[in-house]
Scaffold this active site. Structure first.
Site, mmCIF file in Angstrom:
data_model
loop_
_atom_site.group_PDB
_atom_site.id
_atom_site.type_symbol
_atom_site.label_atom_id
_atom_site.label_comp_id
_atom_site.label_asym_id
_atom_site.label_seq_id
_atom_site.Cartn_x
_atom_site.Cartn_y
_atom_site.Cartn_z
ATOM 1 N N ARG A 87 0.846 -1.193 0.000
ATOM 2 C CA ARG A 87 0.000 0.000 0.000
ATOM 3 C C ARG A 87 0.885 1.247 0.000
ATOM 4 N NH1 ARG A 87 -3.078 -3.282 3.393
ATOM 5 N NH2 ARG A 87 -5.141 -3.716 2.579
ATOM 6 N N HIS A 174 -4.459 0.846 8.497
ATOM 7 C CA HIS A 174 -4.914 -0.183 7.562
ATOM 8 C C HIS A 174 -3.668 -0.792 6.950
ATOM 9 C CE1 HIS A 174 -7.575 -2.214 4.940
ATOM 10 N NE2 HIS A 174 -7.297 -1.535 3.852
#
Ligand code: APR
Length: 307
Positions: A87, A174
């Site tokens: 990410r 996250h």
């Protein structure tokens, strides 16, 4: 109620479809830079409304004039994660995209609540808050609902019970540093450490943490969107209907949980005012250390941003 969804890709289009199917707005506007894509998908979704019996106007556009006066703006624009890409690799590309979308959208909808979905989630939510100049109550990031949904699915599969009876609790950023709290995760009120062995629990936590990449490895050319869009819509529903649900969301902490000046996932109350309250619980030393580590990783990424 008018909702704009920015990004007409997998997450954005599926989010728009779910919003329309559930009639959470009178008007849904889909924005994308690709010519024809938001227009075509919006028209296709609109043509489903007689069948679904939902009176929602759906329009697609490449500009922001049509988004004026939106109550909620869901930001899904960006590039999706590819195999082998963390990410974090997405950060530089997506921060430029989120910055530009936010600037243009908030100029037309200065009172909107922003729900950010683009990854890396916590950093992109910071970008949206910074660029919009909105108070923290009106900028929330979607991650925890997805992470807990994954955790709940795996617990239900493992114990062969209804997903409805499974609740889960996840804190933190996250991604790899998320902090699932097993003792606050339950099946019909029974904490899961009483139902699962340590081995099983660790395995399910690991699978939850790697939930995004598990899907990426299957899809190869894109990342998850059914569960992410469902999670974003649950947050939107709580805001639209002023349900005041307690949902894990990425919010800007200002001393809560001993953390400040960064976005990280914590349980919050979502209602018509956006993030209406941060629910604070007492963590044990290990949990607090894990949350601190997660928050400092997000803060380190934020420090690298060039806005
Ligand atoms: N303005 C508007 N839309 C944009 C912009 C921009 N500046 N830049 C890119 N987009 C659009 C793309 O044209 C594309 O249609 O964003 C859309 C992204 O769609 P997908 O590539 O299908 O990606 P998706 O799976 O929807 O994921 C979007 O959500 O979950 C996160 O990690 C995921 O960051 C990613 C985002």
């Amino acid at each position: 109620m008018k909702i704009t969804v920015i990004g007409a890709g997998n997450v954005g289009a599926t989010t728009a479809q779910r919003l329309v199917d559930r009639q959470l707005a009178n008007e849904v506007v889909i924005v994308d830079i690709l010519e024809g894509i938001p227009q075509g998908k919006a028209l296709d979704i609109y043509e489903s409304t007689p069948v679904e019996k939902t009176d929602v106007r759906v329009t697609g556009t490449n500009g922001y004039a049509e988004t004026a006066g939106s109550d909620i703006i869901v930001i899904t624009a960006g590039i999706a994660r590819k195999p082998g890409m963390s990410r974090d690799d997405l950060m530089n590309t997506n921060s430029g995209i989120v910055k530009s979308c936010t600037e243009q959208a908030v100029a037309k909808s200065p009172k909107a609540i922003l729900v950010v979905v683009s990854n890396p989630l916590d950093v992109m939510t910071y970008v949206a808050m910074k660029v919009s100049g909105f108070p923290r109550e009106r900028v929330v990031g979607m991650a925890g609902v997805l992470d807990t949904a994954r955790f709940r699915s795996f617990i239900a599969l493992e114990l062969n019970v209804s997903v409805e009876d499974v609740t889960a609790f996840v804190l933190g950023g996250h991604g790899d540093s998320m902090v699932p709290l097993a003792r606050y995760s339950t099946v019909a009120g029974i904490p899961i450490p009483e139902l699962l062995s340590k081995e099983a629990l660790d395995r399910l936590i690991k699978r939850t943490r790697d939930g995004g990449i598990e899907i990426v490895n299957y899809l190869k050319t894109g990342s998850a969107y059914y569960a992410p869009s469902a999670a974003a819509v649950q947050m939107v529903e709580s805001i639209v209907k002023d349900k005041k649900r307690i949902l894990p969301s990425s919010v800007y902490l200002q001393g809560e949980y001993g953390i400040r000046d960064t976005f990280v996932g914590v349980p919050v109350k979502l209602g018509r005012g956006g993030m209406e309250e941060i629910i604070q619980i007492k963590l044990n030393a290990d949990e607090q250390a894990a949350l601190n580590k997660s928050a400092s990783e997000v803060a380190a990424q934020i420090a690298k941003l060039k806005l």
